[in-house]
Write a protein that holds these residues in place. Sequence first.
Motif, PDB file in Angstrom:
ATOM      1  N   ASP A   1      -6.071   0.783   1.313  1.00 35.44           N
ATOM      2  CA  ASP A   1      -6.545   2.416   1.411  1.00 35.44           C
ATOM      3  C   ASP A   1      -7.691   2.579   2.188  1.00 35.44           C
ATOM      4  OD1 ASP A   1      -5.638   5.013   1.318  1.00 35.44           O
ATOM      5  OD2 ASP A   1      -7.245   5.403  -0.007  1.00 35.44           O
TER       6      ASP A   1
ATOM      7  N   CYS B   1       0.947   4.110  -2.727  1.00 36.37           N
ATOM      8  CA  CYS B   1       0.634   5.705  -2.380  1.00 36.37           C
ATOM      9  C   CYS B   1       1.691   6.359  -2.837  1.00 36.37           C
ATOM     10  CB  CYS B   1       0.769   5.925  -0.634  1.00 36.37           C
ATOM     11  SG  CYS B   1      -0.607   5.336   0.048  1.00 36.37           S
TER      12      CYS B   1
ATOM     13  N   GLN C   1      -6.141  -0.322  -3.394  1.00 39.18           N
ATOM     14  CA  GLN C   1      -7.310   0.711  -2.888  1.00 39.18           C
ATOM     15  C   GLN C   1      -7.976  -0.090  -1.774  1.00 39.18           C
ATOM     16  OE1 GLN C   1      -9.091   0.441  -6.834  1.00 39.18           O
ATOM     17  NE2 GLN C   1      -7.839   2.270  -7.474  1.00 39.18           N
TER      18      GLN C   1
ATOM     19  N   TRP D   1       0.885  -1.279   0.193  1.00 37.95           N
ATOM     20  CA  TRP D   1       0.069   0.034   0.058  1.00 37.95           C
ATOM     21  C   TRP D   1       0.880   1.288  -0.283  1.00 37.95           C
ATOM     22  CZ3 TRP D   1      -0.618   3.355   4.640  1.00 37.95           C
ATOM     23  CH2 TRP D   1      -1.588   4.149   4.334  1.00 37.95           C
TER      24      TRP D   1
END
Length: 143
Positions: free
Chosen positions: A60, A18, A57, A14
């Motif tokens: 997130d 990002c 995603q 992740w």
Amino acid sequence: MARIEYIRHRLERWARWCAQQDSGGLGYPSQTAFARLGAASGGYRESVIPINAIEAQETDQAVQALRPSQPHLHLVLVYTYAQGLPRHLVAKKMGRAESTVSQNLADADHAVDRWLQDKAAARERVMADFRATAAAAKKSFPT
């Protein structure tokens, strides 16, 4: 409470996602495979690990879901992974001991894992409802 290894790895992926989002990247490598093979000797070569955008995603969403109810866990994940700060700087920024940050990371792992399990269970309920509806429709229209 100990860290959950697969969640830790997921959070690392992740973090890379990002970083791509922040740099305006679309998830594509900055060089072709051929160009990477011909890199100058003595240069640093980093292996490219593909990032699954759907998984990133979803991760997130799990991290963002912590913001309203457990903002300290959200912050510790953002500082540690999205911003890439070392633990001592995260502790300083949050005004906590490093041991507290370590405990917050473990707690965040468990919160993210719970969120992912809840999402999977909800997805399974929707699929079971769909299968039941499809089976009922099939019975009402004999062939």
